[in-house]
Scaffold this motif. Structure first.
Motif, PDB file in Angstrom:
ATOM      1  N   THR A 154      44.603   1.890  41.953  1.00 59.47           N
ATOM      2  CA  THR A 154      43.711   3.058  41.994  1.00 59.47           C
ATOM      3  C   THR A 154      44.329   4.264  41.294  1.00 59.47           C
ATOM      4  O   THR A 154      43.625   5.205  40.941  1.00 59.47           O
ATOM      5  CB  THR A 154      43.383   3.413  43.456  1.00 59.47           C
ATOM      6  N   THR A 155      45.647   4.219  41.065  1.00 64.42           N
ATOM      7  CA  THR A 155      46.318   5.385  40.470  1.00 64.42           C
ATOM      8  C   THR A 155      47.120   5.077  39.206  1.00 64.42           C
ATOM      9  O   THR A 155      47.521   5.989  38.500  1.00 64.42           O
ATOM     10  CB  THR A 155      47.273   6.032  41.490  1.00 64.42           C
ATOM     11  N   SER A 156      47.384   3.782  38.930  1.00 67.58           N
ATOM     12  CA  SER A 156      48.292   3.439  37.824  1.00 67.58           C
ATOM     13  C   SER A 156      47.838   2.184  37.095  1.00 67.58           C
ATOM     14  O   SER A 156      47.094   1.345  37.645  1.00 67.58           O
ATOM     15  CB  SER A 156      49.718   3.227  38.352  1.00 67.58           C
ATOM     16  N   ASN A 157      48.336   2.044  35.853  1.00 70.72           N
ATOM     17  CA  ASN A 157      48.144   0.819  35.077  1.00 70.72           C
ATOM     18  C   ASN A 157      49.518   0.239  34.737  1.00 70.72           C
ATOM     19  O   ASN A 157      50.452   0.982  34.419  1.00 70.72           O
ATOM     20  CB  ASN A 157      47.379   1.105  33.782  1.00 70.72           C
ATOM     21  N   PHE A 158      49.618  -1.091  34.813  1.00 67.45           N
ATOM     22  CA  PHE A 158      50.889  -1.760  34.569  1.00 67.45           C
ATOM     23  C   PHE A 158      50.710  -2.897  33.571  1.00 67.45           C
ATOM     24  O   PHE A 158      49.635  -3.507  33.488  1.00 67.45           O
ATOM     25  CB  PHE A 158      51.441  -2.356  35.873  1.00 67.45           C
ATOM     26  N   ARG A 159      51.824  -3.184  32.868  1.00 66.69           N
ATOM     27  CA  ARG A 159      51.917  -4.432  32.105  1.00 66.69           C
ATOM     28  C   ARG A 159      53.161  -5.154  32.580  1.00 66.69           C
ATOM     29  O   ARG A 159      54.182  -4.529  32.872  1.00 66.69           O
ATOM     30  CB  ARG A 159      52.045  -4.159  30.601  1.00 66.69           C
ATOM     31  N   ALA A 160      53.098  -6.499  32.636  1.00 66.28           N
ATOM     32  CA  ALA A 160      54.254  -7.271  33.084  1.00 66.28           C
ATOM     33  C   ALA A 160      54.229  -8.655  32.459  1.00 66.28           C
ATOM     34  O   ALA A 160      53.167  -9.182  32.122  1.00 66.28           O
ATOM     35  CB  ALA A 160      54.246  -7.394  34.606  1.00 66.28           C
ATOM     36  N   LYS A 161      55.424  -9.224  32.290  1.00 65.20           N
ATOM     37  CA  LYS A 161      55.518 -10.597  31.787  1.00 65.20           C
ATOM     38  C   LYS A 161      55.171 -11.598  32.884  1.00 65.20           C
ATOM     39  O   LYS A 161      54.698 -12.700  32.617  1.00 65.20           O
ATOM     40  CB  LYS A 161      56.939 -10.863  31.274  1.00 65.20           C
ATOM     41  N   ALA A 162      55.458 -11.225  34.153  1.00 67.87           N
ATOM     42  CA  ALA A 162      55.175 -12.105  35.282  1.00 67.87           C
ATOM     43  C   ALA A 162      54.823 -11.252  36.496  1.00 67.87           C
ATOM     44  O   ALA A 162      55.249 -10.094  36.606  1.00 67.87           O
ATOM     45  CB  ALA A 162      56.381 -12.988  35.602  1.00 67.87           C
ATOM     46  N   VAL A 163      54.052 -11.829  37.403  1.00 65.05           N
ATOM     47  CA  VAL A 163      53.634 -11.123  38.619  1.00 65.05           C
ATOM     48  C   VAL A 163      53.929 -12.001  39.830  1.00 65.05           C
ATOM     49  O   VAL A 163      53.668 -13.209  39.821  1.00 65.05           O
ATOM     50  CB  VAL A 163      52.126 -10.773  38.574  1.00 65.05           C
ATOM     51  N   VAL A 164      54.480 -11.373  40.857  1.00 65.14           N
ATOM     52  CA  VAL A 164      54.727 -12.049  42.138  1.00 65.14           C
ATOM     53  C   VAL A 164      53.819 -11.417  43.183  1.00 65.14           C
ATOM     54  O   VAL A 164      53.892 -10.204  43.418  1.00 65.14           O
ATOM     55  CB  VAL A 164      56.203 -11.912  42.575  1.00 65.14           C
ATOM     56  N   ILE A 165      52.972 -12.214  43.794  1.00 60.23           N
ATOM     57  CA  ILE A 165      52.094 -11.723  44.862  1.00 60.23           C
ATOM     58  C   ILE A 165      52.764 -12.021  46.201  1.00 60.23           C
ATOM     59  O   ILE A 165      52.942 -13.171  46.597  1.00 60.23           O
ATOM     60  CB  ILE A 165      50.706 -12.395  44.816  1.00 60.23           C
ATOM     61  N   ALA A 166      53.150 -10.959  46.884  1.00 63.17           N
ATOM     62  CA  ALA A 166      53.789 -11.080  48.205  1.00 63.17           C
ATOM     63  C   ALA A 166      53.157 -10.049  49.136  1.00 63.17           C
ATOM     64  O   ALA A 166      53.840  -9.284  49.810  1.00 63.17           O
ATOM     65  CB  ALA A 166      55.302 -10.859  48.084  1.00 63.17           C
ATOM     66  N   ALA A 167      51.824 -10.047  49.136  1.00 58.89           N
ATOM     67  CA  ALA A 167      51.062  -8.976  49.792  1.00 58.89           C
ATOM     68  C   ALA A 167      50.601  -9.333  51.196  1.00 58.89           C
ATOM     69  O   ALA A 167      49.780  -8.624  51.783  1.00 58.89           O
ATOM     70  CB  ALA A 167      49.865  -8.604  48.928  1.00 58.89           C
ATOM     71  N   GLY A 168      51.095 -10.440  51.743  1.00 57.29           N
ATOM     72  CA  GLY A 168      50.703 -10.802  53.100  1.00 57.29           C
ATOM     73  C   GLY A 168      49.260 -11.246  53.184  1.00 57.29           C
ATOM     74  O   GLY A 168      48.667 -11.703  52.207  1.00 57.29           O
ATOM     75  N   SER A 169      48.677 -11.092  54.368  1.00 55.91           N
ATOM     76  CA  SER A 169      47.296 -11.544  54.587  1.00 55.91           C
ATOM     77  C   SER A 169      46.323 -10.419  54.240  1.00 55.91           C
ATOM     78  O   SER A 169      45.766  -9.753  55.110  1.00 55.91           O
ATOM     79  CB  SER A 169      47.109 -11.988  56.039  1.00 55.91           C
ATOM     80  N   SER A 170      46.131 -10.221  52.947  1.00 61.34           N
ATOM     81  CA  SER A 170      45.275  -9.139  52.439  1.00 61.34           C
ATOM     82  C   SER A 170      43.975  -9.707  51.872  1.00 61.34           C
ATOM     83  O   SER A 170      43.984 -10.476  50.905  1.00 61.34           O
ATOM     84  CB  SER A 170      46.017  -8.371  51.340  1.00 61.34           C
ATOM     85  N   LYS A 171      42.861  -9.308  52.465  1.00 64.25           N
ATOM     86  CA  LYS A 171      41.560  -9.805  52.008  1.00 64.25           C
ATOM     87  C   LYS A 171      41.287  -9.396  50.560  1.00 64.25           C
ATOM     88  O   LYS A 171      40.713 -10.155  49.781  1.00 64.25           O
ATOM     89  CB  LYS A 171      40.454  -9.292  52.926  1.00 64.25           C
ATOM     90  N   LYS A 172      41.701  -8.174  50.208  1.00 64.20           N
ATOM     91  CA  LYS A 172      41.469  -7.697  48.832  1.00 64.20           C
ATOM     92  C   LYS A 172      42.260  -8.521  47.822  1.00 64.20           C
ATOM     93  O   LYS A 172      41.744  -8.872  46.753  1.00 64.20           O
ATOM     94  CB  LYS A 172      41.852  -6.216  48.732  1.00 64.20           C
ATOM     95  N   ILE A 173      43.485  -8.826  48.155  1.00 64.07           N
ATOM     96  CA  ILE A 173      44.310  -9.630  47.236  1.00 64.07           C
ATOM     97  C   ILE A 173      43.758 -11.042  47.147  1.00 64.07           C
ATOM     98  O   ILE A 173      43.698 -11.632  46.057  1.00 64.07           O
ATOM     99  CB  ILE A 173      45.778  -9.643  47.693  1.00 64.07           C
ATOM    100  N   TRP A 174      43.361 -11.597  48.279  1.00 61.55           N
ATOM    101  CA  TRP A 174      42.763 -12.942  48.249  1.00 61.55           C
ATOM    102  C   TRP A 174      41.514 -12.965  47.361  1.00 61.55           C
ATOM    103  O   TRP A 174      41.297 -13.915  46.615  1.00 61.55           O
ATOM    104  CB  TRP A 174      42.413 -13.400  49.664  1.00 61.55           C
ATOM    105  N   GLN A 175      40.709 -11.909  47.426  1.00 56.92           N
ATOM    106  CA  GLN A 175      39.512 -11.857  46.594  1.00 56.92           C
ATOM    107  C   GLN A 175      39.882 -11.782  45.115  1.00 56.92           C
ATOM    108  O   GLN A 175      39.262 -12.446  44.272  1.00 56.92           O
ATOM    109  CB  GLN A 175      38.647 -10.655  46.984  1.00 56.92           C
ATOM    110  N   LEU A 176      40.916 -11.003  44.799  1.00 63.43           N
ATOM    111  CA  LEU A 176      41.389 -10.939  43.412  1.00 63.43           C
ATOM    112  C   LEU A 176      41.841 -12.311  42.922  1.00 63.43           C
ATOM    113  O   LEU A 176      41.545 -12.711  41.790  1.00 63.43           O
ATOM    114  CB  LEU A 176      42.556  -9.953  43.296  1.00 63.43           C
ATOM    115  N   LEU A 177      42.559 -13.026  43.769  1.00 62.35           N
ATOM    116  CA  LEU A 177      43.043 -14.352  43.392  1.00 62.35           C
ATOM    117  C   LEU A 177      41.893 -15.352  43.285  1.00 62.35           C
ATOM    118  O   LEU A 177      41.898 -16.233  42.423  1.00 62.35           O
ATOM    119  CB  LEU A 177      44.085 -14.831  44.411  1.00 62.35           C
ATOM    120  N   ALA A 178      40.901 -15.202  44.147  1.00 63.02           N
ATOM    121  CA  ALA A 178      39.715 -16.067  44.056  1.00 63.02           C
ATOM    122  C   ALA A 178      38.988 -15.822  42.741  1.00 63.02           C
ATOM    123  O   ALA A 178      38.508 -16.765  42.092  1.00 63.02           O
ATOM    124  CB  ALA A 178      38.786 -15.803  45.243  1.00 63.02           C
TER     125      ALA A 178
END
Length: 410
Positions: A154-178
């Motif tokens: 909501t506040t920043s933009n990032f670029r990365a070669k790799a991403v690690v998702i370690a966000a716990g039981s987050s409905k928003k993250i699960w929706q992004l992954l879906a």
């Protein structure tokens, strides 16, 4: 808006996220790594776990035996545990000045008895290694690109070669992954206590007793059971025996809306064994009251409650008890049935069964099979365990193997 460029973005400032970032930075100090966290602080579950002492892991040192504590993930974690498990966790923390101790029940805590020891260890490491931490970064989009990923919060933009998702039981993250093609197993609560509307039982609040707890089907037949200390609370039953059972049967209990019957055996005795013991007491303690001289391994409060529940007068004499009454008492002690009317969870220590389908992960390195260079560790995947120490071990193992893979390949 400025685009922030990193080698690796770790999404989630909890146990798995910190452990992954630290291990990767120690192996590859040349990499630029950031942990982004949606809230105002990090490591909150670490801080409150184990009553503020942090149940780091559990004293089970055989990989096969360790996997048995995972209702979801037992098969998949066997390989990873051969690479990094309990002994490795102990060595990792001890080498960084945080020695652990084993308690009688196998749980392992810092010798300091304070979760702050773990938090301070992590904070010192990220400062020393130059790992950035950005707070209040609510991830709203994740796009794979030819060069890696673009991430938008909501506040920043990032670029990365790799991403690690370690966000716990987050409905928003699960929706992004879906949205990226992953299958999400619908989350249901795990590790919860049983609500029971029984004033006489609840009057025993604070009492703990080793017991076997069975789940009963509609015909009264047991279909799942767990043994362990059972704690009477002001709303029902808790303790390791109940929590373990809630985890093993999490999906089934959700399906019946947490309304079901349980049966407790308050002693580890066979029916005939207890019955014969009670008959011997009738001779041995003939002139004593039932509430006294029972010679069984349970608190007197519980014994008096069970006598009353069996329809016997605690002040009646042992000599006045017929075989029928003693059999009645035997059945009450070993086959004590209650109706559960709901569940209670500790909001801050909430654990879920559910998350990213395990078939969509490569358990050699915890990389997604759906999106290349996307890794996941901790509760975001459909792995959960019987107590907090085992859940942390899953986080440490996944995070370590991700760090190792990124160190070798990025």
């Amino acid at each position: 808006m400025e685009v922030l460029t990193y080698d690796v973005v770790v999404v989630g400032g909890g146990a798995a996220g910190f452990f992954c970032a630290i291990n990767l930075a120690e192996q590859r100090p040349d990499l630029k790594i950031v942990i982004i966290e949606k809230s105002k602080s990090v490591l909150q579950k670490v801080r409150i776990s184990g009553g503020g002492r942090c149940n780091v892991t559990h004293a089970e040192f055989d990989p096969k035996s360790l996997t048995a504590y995972y209702p979801r993930g037992e098969k998949e974690l066997l390989g990873p545990f051969h690479k990094f498990m309990t002994g490795d966790t102990v060595a990792w923390f001890e080498s960084r000045g945080v020695p652990l101790k084993i308690e009688e029940d196998g749980r392992m805590f810092p010798i300091s008895d304070s979760s702050q020891s773990i938090i301070s260890c992590f904070e010192e490491a990220v400062n020393r290694l130059g790992i950035e931490i950005l707070l209040q970064q609510n991830l709203v989009d994740l796009k794979p690109t030819d060069a890696g990923f673009e991430l938008n919060t909501t506040t920043s933009n990032f670029r990365a070669k790799a991403v690690v998702i370690a966000a716990g039981s987050s409905k928003k993250i699960w929706q992004l992954l879906a949205d990226k093609g992953h299958t999400i197993v619908p989350p249901v609560p795990s590790l919860f206590t049983f609500n029971i509307d029984n004033e006489a039982l609840l009057a025993l609040q604070g009492l703990s007793q080793p017991a076997t707890v069975e789940l009963l089907n509609e015909t009264g037949k047991a279909w799942e059971s767990q043994a362990g200390p059972v704690l009477v609370t002001h709303w029902g039953l808790s303790g390791p025996g109940v929590l373990k059972l809630s985890a093993v049967a999490a999906r089934e209990l959700a399906a019946c809306d947490y309304k079901f019957n349980i049966r407790l055996a308050w002693l580890e005795l066979q029916e005939q064994e207890l019955f014969e013991h009670l008959k011997s007491l009738r001779l041995k303690r003939a002139k004593q009251q039932l509430q006294n001289g029972y010679e069984l391994d349970m608190p007197k409060r519980l014994w008096s409650y069970l006598l009353d529940r069996a329809g016997l007068n605690p002040k009646a004499l042992w000599s006045d008890q017929s075989n029928t009454k003693l059999q009645q008492l035997t059945n009450t002690v070993l086959k004590d049935v209650y109706k559960v009317t709901g569940k209670s969870t500790y909001k801050d220590e909430f654990v879920t069964a559910g998350g990213v389908a395990l078939s969509e992960l490569n358990f050699k390195n915890f990389e997604s099979k759906v999106v290349s260079r996307l890794y996941m560790a901790g509760e975001v995947i459909n792995v959960d365990a019987l107590t907090g120490g085992f859940n942390f071990q899953n986080a440490w193992t996944g995070a370590h193997l991700i760090a190792q893979d990124l160190s070798d390949t990025i």
